[in-house]
Scaffold this motif. Structure first.
Motif, PDB file in Angstrom:
ATOM      1  N   ASP A 168     -23.752 -32.962 -55.580  1.00  0.00           N
ATOM      2  CA  ASP A 168     -23.222 -31.815 -56.328  1.00  0.00           C
ATOM      3  C   ASP A 168     -21.688 -31.734 -56.220  1.00  0.00           C
ATOM      4  O   ASP A 168     -21.128 -30.720 -55.819  1.00  0.00           O
ATOM      5  N   LEU A 169     -21.023 -32.798 -56.618  1.00  0.00           N
ATOM      6  CA  LEU A 169     -19.575 -32.917 -56.450  1.00  0.00           C
ATOM      7  C   LEU A 169     -18.820 -32.334 -57.638  1.00  0.00           C
ATOM      8  O   LEU A 169     -19.283 -32.399 -58.779  1.00  0.00           O
ATOM      9  N   THR A 170     -17.643 -31.807 -57.360  1.00  0.00           N
ATOM     10  CA  THR A 170     -16.702 -31.417 -58.404  1.00  0.00           C
ATOM     11  C   THR A 170     -15.575 -32.440 -58.445  1.00  0.00           C
ATOM     12  O   THR A 170     -14.933 -32.701 -57.430  1.00  0.00           O
ATOM     13  N   VAL A 171     -15.355 -33.015 -59.619  1.00  0.00           N
ATOM     14  CA  VAL A 171     -14.333 -34.043 -59.814  1.00  0.00           C
ATOM     15  C   VAL A 171     -13.200 -33.469 -60.658  1.00  0.00           C
ATOM     16  O   VAL A 171     -13.434 -32.958 -61.760  1.00  0.00           O
ATOM     17  N   ALA A 172     -11.991 -33.533 -60.130  1.00  0.00           N
ATOM     18  CA  ALA A 172     -10.791 -33.220 -60.913  1.00  0.00           C
ATOM     19  C   ALA A 172     -10.257 -34.539 -61.451  1.00  0.00           C
ATOM     20  O   ALA A 172      -9.943 -35.450 -60.679  1.00  0.00           O
ATOM     21  N   LEU A 173     -10.171 -34.641 -62.757  1.00  0.00           N
ATOM     22  CA  LEU A 173      -9.870 -35.918 -63.403  1.00  0.00           C
ATOM     23  C   LEU A 173      -8.576 -35.841 -64.210  1.00  0.00           C
ATOM     24  O   LEU A 173      -8.391 -34.915 -65.001  1.00  0.00           O
ATOM     25  N   ASP A 174      -7.712 -36.828 -64.017  1.00  0.00           N
ATOM     26  CA  ASP A 174      -6.494 -36.964 -64.813  1.00  0.00           C
ATOM     27  C   ASP A 174      -6.473 -38.364 -65.436  1.00  0.00           C
ATOM     28  O   ASP A 174      -5.997 -39.317 -64.834  1.00  0.00           O
ATOM     29  N   PRO A 175      -6.998 -38.499 -66.663  1.00  0.00           N
ATOM     30  CA  PRO A 175      -6.957 -39.805 -67.326  1.00  0.00           C
ATOM     31  C   PRO A 175      -5.609 -40.112 -67.955  1.00  0.00           C
ATOM     32  O   PRO A 175      -5.443 -41.164 -68.584  1.00  0.00           O
ATOM     33  N   GLY A 176      -4.656 -39.202 -67.813  1.00  0.00           N
ATOM     34  CA  GLY A 176      -3.285 -39.474 -68.231  1.00  0.00           C
ATOM     35  C   GLY A 176      -3.098 -39.728 -69.708  1.00  0.00           C
ATOM     36  O   GLY A 176      -2.227 -40.500 -70.101  1.00  0.00           O
ATOM     37  N   HIS A 177      -3.929 -39.088 -70.555  1.00  0.00           N
ATOM     38  CA  HIS A 177      -3.852 -39.243 -72.011  1.00  0.00           C
ATOM     39  C   HIS A 177      -4.212 -40.656 -72.477  1.00  0.00           C
ATOM     40  O   HIS A 177      -4.017 -40.991 -73.641  1.00  0.00           O
ATOM     41  N   GLY A 178      -4.712 -41.494 -71.567  1.00  0.00           N
ATOM     42  CA  GLY A 178      -4.986 -42.877 -71.915  1.00  0.00           C
ATOM     43  C   GLY A 178      -6.399 -43.099 -72.402  1.00  0.00           C
ATOM     44  O   GLY A 178      -7.149 -42.162 -72.718  1.00  0.00           O
ATOM     45  N   ALA A 179      -6.804 -44.379 -72.446  1.00  0.00           N
ATOM     46  CA  ALA A 179      -8.113 -44.728 -72.996  1.00  0.00           C
ATOM     47  C   ALA A 179      -9.261 -44.145 -72.188  1.00  0.00           C
ATOM     48  O   ALA A 179     -10.345 -43.888 -72.728  1.00  0.00           O
ATOM     49  N   GLY A 180      -9.040 -43.919 -70.902  1.00  0.00           N
ATOM     50  CA  GLY A 180     -10.077 -43.310 -70.079  1.00  0.00           C
ATOM     51  C   GLY A 180     -10.422 -41.886 -70.483  1.00  0.00           C
ATOM     52  O   GLY A 180     -11.475 -41.371 -70.095  1.00  0.00           O
ATOM     53  N   SER A 181      -9.547 -41.254 -71.280  1.00  0.00           N
ATOM     54  CA  SER A 181      -9.841 -39.901 -71.779  1.00  0.00           C
ATOM     55  C   SER A 181     -11.123 -39.873 -72.599  1.00  0.00           C
ATOM     56  O   SER A 181     -11.787 -38.831 -72.692  1.00  0.00           O
ATOM     57  N   LEU A 182     -11.458 -41.010 -73.208  1.00  0.00           N
ATOM     58  CA  LEU A 182     -12.608 -41.068 -74.110  1.00  0.00           C
ATOM     59  C   LEU A 182     -13.909 -41.447 -73.409  1.00  0.00           C
ATOM     60  O   LEU A 182     -14.978 -41.375 -74.033  1.00  0.00           O
ATOM     61  N   THR A 183     -13.820 -41.851 -72.137  1.00  0.00           N
ATOM     62  CA  THR A 183     -15.023 -42.341 -71.464  1.00  0.00           C
ATOM     63  C   THR A 183     -15.266 -41.724 -70.087  1.00  0.00           C
ATOM     64  O   THR A 183     -16.405 -41.409 -69.748  1.00  0.00           O
ATOM     65  N   SER A 184     -14.228 -41.548 -69.292  1.00  0.00           N
ATOM     66  CA  SER A 184     -14.444 -41.111 -67.908  1.00  0.00           C
ATOM     67  C   SER A 184     -14.993 -39.701 -67.778  1.00  0.00           C
ATOM     68  O   SER A 184     -15.866 -39.467 -66.930  1.00  0.00           O
ATOM     69  N   PRO A 185     -14.547 -38.702 -68.568  1.00  0.00           N
ATOM     70  CA  PRO A 185     -15.158 -37.370 -68.422  1.00  0.00           C
ATOM     71  C   PRO A 185     -16.665 -37.401 -68.641  1.00  0.00           C
ATOM     72  O   PRO A 185     -17.434 -36.820 -67.854  1.00  0.00           O
ATOM     73  N   GLU A 186     -17.112 -38.082 -69.685  1.00  0.00           N
ATOM     74  CA  GLU A 186     -18.549 -38.188 -69.948  1.00  0.00           C
ATOM     75  C   GLU A 186     -19.259 -38.927 -68.821  1.00  0.00           C
ATOM     76  O   GLU A 186     -20.346 -38.515 -68.377  1.00  0.00           O
ATOM     77  N   PHE A 187     -18.668 -40.016 -68.348  1.00  0.00           N
ATOM     78  CA  PHE A 187     -19.294 -40.813 -67.297  1.00  0.00           C
ATOM     79  C   PHE A 187     -19.527 -39.994 -66.043  1.00  0.00           C
ATOM     80  O   PHE A 187     -20.642 -39.965 -65.489  1.00  0.00           O
ATOM     81  N   PHE A 188     -18.500 -39.281 -65.576  1.00  0.00           N
ATOM     82  CA  PHE A 188     -18.660 -38.523 -64.338  1.00  0.00           C
ATOM     83  C   PHE A 188     -19.605 -37.337 -64.514  1.00  0.00           C
ATOM     84  O   PHE A 188     -20.344 -36.984 -63.582  1.00  0.00           O
ATOM     85  N   ARG A 189     -19.626 -36.740 -65.709  1.00  0.00           N
ATOM     86  CA  ARG A 189     -20.606 -35.676 -65.955  1.00  0.00           C
ATOM     87  C   ARG A 189     -22.030 -36.240 -65.947  1.00  0.00           C
ATOM     88  O   ARG A 189     -22.950 -35.624 -65.400  1.00  0.00           O
ATOM     89  N   ASP A 190     -22.208 -37.416 -66.550  1.00  0.00           N
ATOM     90  CA  ASP A 190     -23.529 -38.035 -66.566  1.00  0.00           C
ATOM     91  C   ASP A 190     -23.980 -38.463 -65.177  1.00  0.00           C
ATOM     92  O   ASP A 190     -25.176 -38.641 -64.928  1.00  0.00           O
ATOM     93  N   LEU A 191     -23.017 -38.641 -64.257  1.00  0.00           N
ATOM     94  CA  LEU A 191     -23.371 -38.927 -62.865  1.00  0.00           C
ATOM     95  C   LEU A 191     -23.807 -37.671 -62.115  1.00  0.00           C
ATOM     96  O   LEU A 191     -24.221 -37.758 -60.955  1.00  0.00           O
ATOM     97  N   GLY A 192     -23.721 -36.527 -62.772  1.00  0.00           N
ATOM     98  CA  GLY A 192     -24.145 -35.279 -62.143  1.00  0.00           C
ATOM     99  C   GLY A 192     -23.025 -34.491 -61.522  1.00  0.00           C
ATOM    100  O   GLY A 192     -23.266 -33.537 -60.767  1.00  0.00           O
TER     101      GLY A 192
END
Length: 454
Positions: A168-192
């Protein structure tokens, strides 16, 4: 190599890295590869579409069909290459400032090209021995829209979703406006995980921060961790092949400490890991304690990849490799640096204990880094000559594998030219911060004086 450095070729877009140059690189790659299809991907940079269009034109002129992947993290483009069995041209300057762009070449196995392959393409480029297709056999273009989702799905299949979700982790994410903006938020949410973001909108002008995930660019992420009581902060560079962390108190975690912690979790006696000549003593200590081996290469992902392949071909097990800048390889997953996957592996550790406890054994090391810009080859050569003279006059152990590294026993200092920017970089590390600063400052003053006199 005259064109391709330690991680592709980069320059200020429309000045050093022009559409005409990218077109020629693509023509050379299309000629050397001789592939029926080649994919093109890019990060969010403002000039990305312009240069991707140039690359597509160059490939098409050699008779190569093109898969346009659009904006996708570099590791996502590499996953596509491996899945589809096609080479990829990635238009990205990774961590460089917004005005830069670049070209990275990936083989049909999803791995950045080895030095020998890059040299073959460079030979075609420099001699202009391009294939030229008849007008009615030029390449066709198709848009591929599923690449980012397919990449996220592969990440989810490889991660320990149950362990991470149960924490039950909370992740603060800074993809820096880069390509990870389109994938990492969804990925970490899908990890729970619960995910909160800063600089989470894809924007090629990088209004919130520069793409390089270094402490001076990540103050907002530390604030976000504290404001949201997050368990961890995660930052990417422009193409999301790197991950840098903050602990639960909003404090920056040295990339070398994160690499050491991950290596301690992955390595067993008899294993080998690979890093670059600026390796931290943290990793050296982990390897020594476990009874593993450490191989050093010149700085840059291409060099590390080549050595991993050589070791594995000789039957060596290399479960982890990489550098302290957040670019880490897990070869059993894929021989590519992957910021999202690296973060997932770190989250598996965070599921058991706080980030500050994970990296605590690797505290007590002080790192100092300086960059010296140059405007001409004469200035660069003068600084490198000064570094050589400084090294020869020192009693420290000298390593010239990539630049000039001086090991003093209690500390080390390294000067080397950047492979991607007009900079000479200085690194120093010691248990005592004043000692590291002393070594770095002394070398900086020596090189800066040489530059001014050039």
């Amino acid at each position: 190599m005259q064109v391709f450095g330690s991680s592709g070729t980069r320059g200020v877009a429309n000045e050093e890295l022009t559409p005409a140059f990218v077109l020629r690189v693509a023509k050379a790659a299309g000629t050397a590869w001789g592939a029926d299809r080649v994919a093109i991907a890019r990060d969010t940079r403002y000039t990305g579409r312009m240069l991707a269009d140039a690359a597509a034109s160059g490939l098409a002129s050699t008779g190569t069909d093109i898969d346009r992947l659009g904006i996708v993290p570099t590791p996502g483009a590499q996953a596509y290459a491996e899945r589809e069995g096609v080479p990829v041209i990635v238009i990205t300057a990774s961590h460089n400032p917004p005005q830069y762009n670049g070209v990275k070449l990936v083989g049909r196995d999803g791995i950045e090209l080895a030095v020998s392959d890059l040299e073959s393409i460079e030979e075609v480029l420099l001699t202009e021995a391009f294939d030229v297709a008849p007008w009615d056999e030029t390449g066709r273009v198709r848009e591929v829209e599923s690449t980012a989702q397919a990449y996220v799905d592969e990440l989810l299949a490889a991660a320990d979703r149950e362990t991470i979700a149960d924490a039950d982790l909370t992740v603060a994410l800074d993809p820096g406006h880069g390509a990870g903006s389109l994938t990492s938020p969804e990925f970490f949410r899908d990890l729970g995980c619960r995910v909160v973001t800063v600089n989470g909108q894809p924007d090629g002008q990088f209004p919130g921060r520069d793409p390089e995930p270094v402490p001076g660019n990540l103050e907002e992420l530390g604030q976000l961790v504290r404001a949201t009581d997050a368990d961890i902060g995660i930052a990417h560079d422009g193409d999301a092949d790197r991950a840098i962390f903050f602990d639960e108190n909003g404090e920056y975690v040295e990339g070398d400490a994160a690499l050491a912690a991950l290596a301690a979790a992955e390595l067993e006696a008899g294993d080998t890991t690979v890093s670059a000549v600026n390796v931290s003593q943290r990793l050296v200590d982990v390897v020594t304690e476990i009874g593993a081996d450490l191989e050093l290469t010149p700085i840059g992902s291409t060099n590390i990849i080549t050595r991993i392949e050589e070791l594995e071909a000789n039957g060596k097990r290399v479960p982890i490799a990489g550098e302290g800048n957040g670019g880490i390889f897990f070869p059993s997953f894929r021989l590519s640096r992957d910021g999202a996957f690296t973060a997932a592996r770190f989250l598996e550790l965070v599921a058991e204990r706080p980030v500050s406890e994970i990296v605590a054994p690797y505290d007590g090391y002080a790192n100092v880094r300086h960059n010296i810009e140059y405007e001409s080859t004469a200035e660069r050569d003068a600084m490198l000559d000064a570094a050589a003279n400084h090294a020869q006059s020192s009693d420290a152990e000298l390593n010239t594998r990539d630049g000039y590294r001086l090991d003093h026993g209690d500390a080390w200092v390294l000067a080397r030219p950047s492979g991607t920017e007009p900079l000479v970089r200085i690194y120093a590390e010691a248990r005592d911060e004043d000692r590291a600063k002393e070594l770095a400052d002394e070398l900086y003053e020596t090189l800066d004086e040489a530059k001014r006199e050039a």
